[in-house]
Design a protein around this motif. Structure first.
Motif, PDB file in Angstrom:
ATOM      1  N   THR A 116     -13.021  10.726  -6.020  1.00  0.00           N
ATOM      2  CA  THR A 116     -11.997  10.644  -4.709  1.00  0.00           C
ATOM      3  C   THR A 116     -11.441   9.296  -4.775  1.00  0.00           C
ATOM      4  OG1 THR A 116     -13.058  12.767  -3.571  1.00  0.00           O
ATOM      5  CG2 THR A 116     -12.007  10.917  -2.326  1.00  0.00           C
ATOM      6  N   ASP A 117     -12.597   8.291  -4.694  1.00  0.00           N
ATOM      7  CA  ASP A 117     -12.281   6.883  -4.524  1.00  0.00           C
ATOM      8  C   ASP A 117     -11.245   6.374  -5.529  1.00  0.00           C
ATOM      9  OD1 ASP A 117     -13.695   6.670  -2.313  1.00  0.00           O
ATOM     10  OD2 ASP A 117     -15.361   6.142  -3.395  1.00  0.00           O
ATOM     11  N   GLU A 118     -11.444   6.887  -6.688  1.00  0.00           N
ATOM     12  CA  GLU A 118     -10.682   6.431  -7.836  1.00  0.00           C
ATOM     13  C   GLU A 118      -9.256   7.142  -7.786  1.00  0.00           C
ATOM     14  OE1 GLU A 118     -12.391   8.196 -11.584  1.00  0.00           O
ATOM     15  OE2 GLU A 118     -13.795   6.606 -11.487  1.00  0.00           O
ATOM     16  N   LEU A 119      -9.184   8.344  -7.510  1.00  0.00           N
ATOM     17  CA  LEU A 119      -7.822   8.825  -6.866  1.00  0.00           C
ATOM     18  C   LEU A 119      -7.129   8.022  -6.054  1.00  0.00           C
ATOM     19  CD1 LEU A 119      -8.750  12.684  -7.467  1.00  0.00           C
ATOM     20  CD2 LEU A 119      -7.410  11.238  -9.001  1.00  0.00           C
ATOM     21  N   HIS A 126      -0.118   2.377  -6.853  1.00  0.00           N
ATOM     22  CA  HIS A 126       0.944   2.633  -7.086  1.00  0.00           C
ATOM     23  C   HIS A 126       2.008   2.506  -5.679  1.00  0.00           C
ATOM     24  CE1 HIS A 126      -0.530   5.540 -10.610  1.00  0.00           C
ATOM     25  NE2 HIS A 126      -0.692   4.152 -10.847  1.00  0.00           N
ATOM     26  N   GLY A 127       1.305   2.303  -4.923  1.00  0.00           N
ATOM     27  CA  GLY A 127       1.872   2.245  -3.697  1.00  0.00           C
ATOM     28  C   GLY A 127       2.610   3.541  -3.126  1.00  0.00           C
ATOM     29  N   VAL A 152       3.546  11.727   0.849  1.00  0.00           N
ATOM     30  CA  VAL A 152       3.010  11.123   1.912  1.00  0.00           C
ATOM     31  C   VAL A 152       3.175   9.533   1.968  1.00  0.00           C
ATOM     32  CG1 VAL A 152       1.268  12.902   2.527  1.00  0.00           C
ATOM     33  CG2 VAL A 152       0.629  11.001   0.829  1.00  0.00           C
ATOM     34  N   SER A 153       3.112   8.643   3.020  1.00  0.00           N
ATOM     35  CA  SER A 153       2.907   7.337   3.014  1.00  0.00           C
ATOM     36  C   SER A 153       2.000   7.004   3.824  1.00  0.00           C
ATOM     37  CB  SER A 153       4.560   6.773   3.659  1.00  0.00           C
ATOM     38  OG  SER A 153       5.604   7.234   2.911  1.00  0.00           O
ATOM     39  N   TRP A 154       1.605   5.505   4.204  1.00  0.00           N
ATOM     40  CA  TRP A 154       0.655   5.132   4.822  1.00  0.00           C
ATOM     41  C   TRP A 154       0.811   3.610   4.987  1.00  0.00           C
ATOM     42  CZ3 TRP A 154       0.086   6.782  -0.068  1.00  0.00           C
ATOM     43  CH2 TRP A 154       0.079   5.940  -1.290  1.00  0.00           C
TER      44      TRP A 154
END
Length: 398
Positions: free
Chosen positions: A119-122, A129-130, A396-398
């Motif tokens: 999960t952390d790697e993904l 990649h942004g 999605v964005s963040w």
């Protein structure tokens, strides 16, 4: 009480994103058991109340194995062709025991650190990649696919092939009958090839253990071995891969719940259970059970030999069991939902799915706190012609 009313067409309509058809609420209140006619197969009863659904799923007087001798009611042209999902005890018990040890709470908890690492790697890759990112392709699919590949012993590099072929098991109208058969044949040939490799070079993974159970202990047939491997591969990733984006979609379109999880991440396990209850994953009820004797259900006499469909999504919205059932309550303490089924066919991989959903949701809440939709909600693309609901992609964005 009996009914002679004309069977109603079922499903009632096309799935509306993750909204449960309001007709189920009326049926629970007024007609908990009705006769329905599906696109294929014979007419059936439809059970909508929580207790009736649990009875159909858990009472041994309702048989899954009977579907093999009947024209079962279904939403797809292909009838059930066998496998563990169309067995009753003791045959079902024999096969289930072969894999049950791999999915105990203790075994699954031992996998949690690896699931967290994946999960952390993904998430790292998404951040690098942004934004925007496709939560389906870049996160929700590779997480359960990687876990089940490692557990079962399937090469991860083959994921594009078996993911495409897996659609055959879930398609109602998305694929033609010829495509369904071709993909299923490909899946079984692929699994048979993996079995042959295990015989040549034994391994300690779950598939290797099943091969040993077949060759050294004669506990299952060759056909059962291949079918079981295919079933585990599909079930081990498809529903979790759909539910991760479903969870996030619900939380982001009801943002007060996302904010609550940000402020109280300790609620994640309880939130997972509530989302499993609240979201109607199935597009419609399936996997009918046949009464083996006359049984009263929901005030109606179901005759021996009649099939009954249990609507899990409706049971999970039964107000007599879940107060304010149509409201998402991440603090809900008593939550005996049937999202993983009930009885002998209760989802074998439920502990694994719960763990993956907890890790995925908890990590997103912790690391992508400002997560938001990157495209207007009405423009999101939903799966069509499939047995399960879910997003085709989720920017999605963040």
């Amino acid at each position: 009480m009996t009914t002679t009313s004309e069977p109603r067409t079922y499903p009632f309509g096309l799935p509306d994103r993750l909204n449960l058809d309001p007709r189920y609420a009326r049926l629970r209140a007024e007609e908990p058991l009705i006769r329905v006619r599906l696109p294929y197969g014979e007419d059936a009863w439809l059970a909508t109340r929580y207790q009736d659904v649990r009875t159909v799923l858990g009472d041994p007087r309702f048989s899954r194995a009977a579907v093999l001798d009947r024209d079962e009611p279904r939403t797809r042209p292909e009838p059930t062709s066998g496998g563990i999902l169309s067995m009753d005890p003791p045959e079902h018990t024999r096969l289930r025991k072969l894999v049950a040890k791999a999915f105990t709470m203790r075994r699954v908890e031992a996998l949690r650190p690896r699931a967290q690492e994946i999960t952390d790697e993904l998430i790292d890759q998404m951040i690098d990649h942004g934004p925007p990112a496709d939560l389906v392709e870049e996160f929700a699919l590779p997480l359960p696919v990687t876990v089940i590949c490692e557990l079962l012993g399937v090469p991860y590099e083959d994921r594009k092939d078996f993911r495409r072929w897996s659609d055959a098991a879930l398609s109602t109208t998305a694929l033609s009958r010829e495509q369904v058969q071709e993909y299923l044949d490909n899946l079984h040939e692929y699994m048979a090839g993996l079995v042959a490799r295990r015989r040549a070079t034994p391994t300690d993974d779950l598939l290797g253990a099943l091969v040993r159970a077949r060759d050294e202990e004669d506990r299952l047939s060759e056909d059962e071995l291949v079918r079981l491997g295919v079933g585990l591969l599909i079930a081990g990733h498809e529903t979790t891969a759909s539910q991760i984006p479903n969870f996030v979609y619900v939380l982001l379109t009801q943002p007060e719940h996302w904010q609550r999880l940000r402020a109280e991440p300790e609620l994640v396990p309880r939130a997972v259970e509530e989302l499993l209850r609240y979201i109607p994953l199935g597009a419609a009820a399936g996997f009918p059970r046949y009464a083996t004797e006359d049984i009263e259900l929901g005030g109606v006499l179901v005759r021996a030999g009649e099939p009954v469909l249990a609507v899990v999504a409706s049971a999970n919205r039964d107000e007599s069991v879940f107060p304010d059932a149509d409201t998402l309550d991440l603090r809900r303490e008593v939550n005996p939902h049937v999202g993983f089924g009930h009885g002998v066919h209760h989802c074998l991989g439920a502990p694994l799915a719960r763990m993956e959903l907890q890790v995925a949701l908890g990590s997103l809440v912790r690391r992508l706190r400002e997560l938001r939709l990157a495209t207007p909600e009405p423009e999101l693309r939903w799966k069509t012609g499939m047995l399960v609901r879910g997003l085709e992609s989720f920017p999605v964005s963040w």
